[in-house]
Design a protein around this motif. Structure first.
Motif, PDB file in Angstrom:
ATOM      1  N   ASP A  95       8.090  -3.249   3.344  1.00 17.10           N
ATOM      2  CA  ASP A  95       8.070  -1.924   2.748  1.00 17.10           C
ATOM      3  C   ASP A  95       6.880  -2.229   1.690  1.00 17.10           C
ATOM      4  OD1 ASP A  95       8.242   0.736   2.006  1.00 17.10           O
ATOM      5  OD2 ASP A  95      10.160   0.561   1.469  1.00 17.10           O
ATOM      6  N   TYR A 104       0.267  -0.581   5.437  1.00 19.48           N
ATOM      7  CA  TYR A 104       1.649  -0.805   5.360  1.00 19.48           C
ATOM      8  C   TYR A 104       2.372  -1.739   6.215  1.00 19.48           C
ATOM      9  CZ  TYR A 104       1.210   3.389   2.577  1.00 19.48           C
ATOM     10  OH  TYR A 104       1.145   4.233   1.511  1.00 19.48           O
ATOM     11  N   TYR A 158       5.750   4.799   4.935  1.00 20.50           N
ATOM     12  CA  TYR A 158       4.280   5.023   4.395  1.00 20.50           C
ATOM     13  C   TYR A 158       4.536   6.108   3.140  1.00 20.50           C
ATOM     14  CZ  TYR A 158       4.397   9.539   6.894  1.00 20.50           C
ATOM     15  OH  TYR A 158       4.835  10.677   7.617  1.00 20.50           O
TER      16      TYR A 158
END
Length: 745
Positions: A739, A114, A350
């Motif tokens: 993101d 991530y 996440y």
């Protein structure tokens, strides 16, 4: 990823200015430390002064002109830094055991996949900075055993153990803090009593629940799951009321019998009390612990300590619990796997579902993903054979799926939110003594307070959003930033005193129902009416006991609850999501309506779902009427395949926010040019645009979306691109986030 630092360095092993040491020679031992700072760095420190420190322990280090707590990560043979810049550790916390290697591997995966700062991931995933001993003193309870009762009279009169047993006899149960308050020597005495078997932990006692007879589908699913001896991912796709929980419990029962631990994840805290009660009733002698973000630090530390020590047999929790160490882990169960609440969208970004799957593979244990409406990502994996696809096609017992009917509001006009067919359906349930759930996914009284004379609308001064009217206490509230204020007596623009609320929320429906059905017992459940977990559980119990006739609720009631007395579910305002800009809007609406409709007819009486809509011809409603999730999902997958959207494509989103919009746009434009300069084939970098809600909490926001039909190609861009972003000098007050696999773009 959050970055509000004015400048950062390129190497992950290079500390910020101000971390220099005065040491003249290279230190004998170099320890890498993860610090809670928005930097992609592990920091090197001299650990020679603390020879007993181990990776996984909390350590205190100098950082600039202050000191920070971090987590020791691992040893290094050398450093790229000048030895004079490496500073020594300040101290080490040995009140908790070191975090194990597989926990650090999990954190490293999250940080890498991530692209989140490893120190911030570690700080988020680690237990609260409170010792397990203190937590246990606050929460663990004890009782005297039969052997303790028998032995107490033979102990000396002044024996502290005898005093503790007498206190337990009088009170029934006491926690450790209460026992230690009886004597300064209570600690050693309690350990002796435990070792002798004269005192035991007072585990929660619930009425024992016996296992239900399995349906053919449940038995087949369980048999397949019981055959797993290592990693295997299974999608347990069962209609509402089909008994997925019973399959989970049978699987957990196998793990307990084999001496292994189970991790049971749910999407929302509101679902934990009911499931906790059922698990506790099925396994009254097992060590069951709960973990979620609304618990106190002490309670969370106790649950964490029980999980890490191996004492917990079952850990039930929300997404945060995916990081809890479980040395005897035997299986992971993730209920309502489709739910977007498993995605963390603030701070460290996440997906707990995807992290749980990686963890299951890494620790070589099976994982079960359960849902009545699986996410399209999981469904595609099942179709492609990467997940085992287990189906529960019918409700357990005699209950049938509810009939779904549409009310065309173009023909039957809604008055105060209710059409005549809806009113008649409610009246018939009241006459038969049955319960009705009215669902509207909007809390408050009205979403807009406006002036009909000049068109003024009450807007939030900190967000590009309207303030919601809450009539119960005559307040205007922003549901995005939390700002609130009183309702004005007149329009602040033209002075008109006839300002009105437009639209409707749960409070307005409650008012209308109370007026139409004054004899009915009415209950509203939303985030405004529920005051804490105990009150929430009390309200759910009232519904189950039949003490309520009409329930008005939001998505808090849409999933996971079993209300045998509800035979009618009425849906108000379902059309709002049909044409939303988010490509996932229809998937979410279908799941939400199927889930809330599944609350009807779970007892002996048949269930019905009435959906008020001005678009009854929409394919989504046709699929709902037929309970045809497969057909709906297939059409959505085909549409997304044509457009290259997830799960047939992959996305990441870079966002930036600042007190003014232009610095955010400028940063993202520089980031866009940096991405294009990398020239990764098969990756589409879109233009920079303001977010749909541009202003939130006094910060202006913009975004940049990157897509590819190939995950490896997207990953090939991601790492070097993010590294380049750390080299950019930021405007004052600007923050940026990346993101990966975003749930909203």
């Amino acid at each position: 990823m959050l970055n509000d630092m004015p400048q950062v360095t390129e190497s992950i092993n290079t500390p910020l200015p101000g971390l220099e040491s005065t040491a003249a020679n290279p230190p004998a031992r170099l320890l890498q430390v993860a610090l809670p700072r928005p930097l992609p760095a592990l920091f090197d420190y001299d650990a020679s002064g603390l020879p007993a420190v181990e990776p996984g322990q909390r350590v205190r280090v100098p950082f600039g002109r202050s000191e920070l707590w971090g987590i020791a990560w691992g040893w290094r043979d050398g450093s790229d830094l000048d030895p004079s810049r490496i500073r020594p550790l300040v101290g080490c916390d040995d009140s908790q055991p070191p975090l194990p290697g597989n926990w650090r591997a999990l954190v490293e995966f999250v940080a890498d996949y991530y692209q989140q700062p490893i120190g911030e991931v570690a700080a988020m995933a680690a237990p609260p900075a409170i010792s397990a001993t203190r937590a246990e003193r606050a929460h663990r309870r004890f009782r005297a055993t039969a052997a303790g009762h028998a032995a107490a009279p033979s102990l000396p009169a002044r024996d502290v153990g005898r005093k503790l047993i007498a206190a337990l006899d009088a009170a029934g149960e006491l926690n450790e803090a209460e026992l230690r308050a009886l004597s300064s020597r209570a600690g050693p005495a309690l350990e002796r009593l435990l070792a002798e078997g004269w005192v035991e932990l007072a585990l929660p006692q619930a009425p024992a629940e016996t296992a239900h007879t399995l349906t053919a589908d449940q038995a087949a699913a369980l048999e397949a799951l019981q055959a797993d001896s290592g990693f295997a991912a299974s999608l347990l796709h069962g209609v509402t009321g089909s008994g997925k929980t019973e399959v989970y419990l049978r699987l957990i029962e196998d793990q307990i019998a084999a001496g292994r631990q189970s991790l049971l994840l749910v999407p929302e805290i509101a679902l934990t009390p009911q499931l906790h009660a059922r698990v506790a009733a099925r396994f009254p002698r097992a060590s069951l612990h709960v973990m979620h973000s609304e618990m106190s630090d002490g309670a969370r530390a106790m649950a964490w300590a029980a999980a890490q020590s191996g004492e917990a047999d079952i850990l039930l929790g929300t997404r945060l619990a995916v990081f809890a160490p479980l040395p005897r882990l035997g299986c992971i169960v993730l209920d309502e796997e489709h739910d977007p609440s498993f995605r963390q969208t603030e701070g460290v970004r996440y997906s707990a579902r995807d992290v749980a799957i990686w963890r299951a593979r890494h620790e070589n244990v099976p994982i079960v993903l359960g849902s009545a409406t699986p996410s399209l990502e999981s469904l595609r994996h099942a179709i492609d054979g990467r997940y085992r696809w287990l189906r529960l096609n019918a409700r357990a017992g005699e209950a049938k799926l509810p009939e779904v009917h549409l009310v065309d509001t173009r023909v039957f006009r809604a008055t105060d939110g209710f059409s005549q067919p809806m009113v008649r359906a409610i009246e018939s349930r009241l006459a038969r003594g049955e319960q009705t759930l009215l669902f509207i996914n909007r809390r408050g009284y009205a979403p807009v307070l406006s002036c009909p004379a000049c068109g003024w609308a009450a807007g939030c001064t900190q967000c590009t959003a309207n303030l919601v009217l809450h009539a119960a206490d005559r307040r205007l509230r922003c549901h995005h930033c939390g700002a609130e204020g009183p309702v004005p007596h007149a329009c602040p623009k033209c002075g008109n005193q006839d300002i009105q609320g437009y639209g409707r929320g749960t409070q307005r429906l409650e008012e209308t129902l109370a007026s139409r059905f004054p004899q009915a017992r009415l209950l509203r459940i939303d985030r405004d009416s529920v005051r804490g977990r105990e009150h929430w559980q009390e309200q759910l119990d009232r519904i189950r006991r039949g003490e309520v006739d009409l329930v008005v609720g939001t998505q808090l009631l849409a999933k996971g609850h079993d209300f045998p007395g509800i035979t009618l579910v009425g849906v108000i305002g379902a059309d709002a999501s049909l044409h939303a800009a988010d490509f996932r809007a229809q998937e979410r609406l279908f799941a939400q309506l199927m889930q809330v409709g599944g609350r009807a007819g779970r007892g002996d009486s048949a269930g019905e779902v009435l959906i008020q809509t001005a678009q009854p011809e929409h394919p989504l409603f046709a699929a709902l009427k037929a309970h045809d999730f497969d057909g709906f999902a297939r059409s959505q997958l085909e549409e997304r395949a044509l457009l290259g959207l997830p799960p047939h494509g992959f996305q990441l989103m870079l966002s930036a926010d600042a007190p003014e919009l232009q610095p955010a746009l400028d940063f993202l434009e520089a980031a866009r040019r940096a991405a294009q300069a990398l020239q990764v084939e098969g990756v589409q970098v879109y233009d920079v645009v303001p977010m749909r809600m541009v202003r939130r909490a006094n910060r202006e926001r913009a975004q940049l979306v990157v897509e590819s039909r190939s995950r490896p190609q997207l990953r090939a861009l991601l790492r070097p691109w993010i590294a380049n972003l750390y080299r950019l000098r930021l405007a004052r007050g600007l923050r940026w986030h990346v993101d990966v696999d975003p749930v909203e773009v």
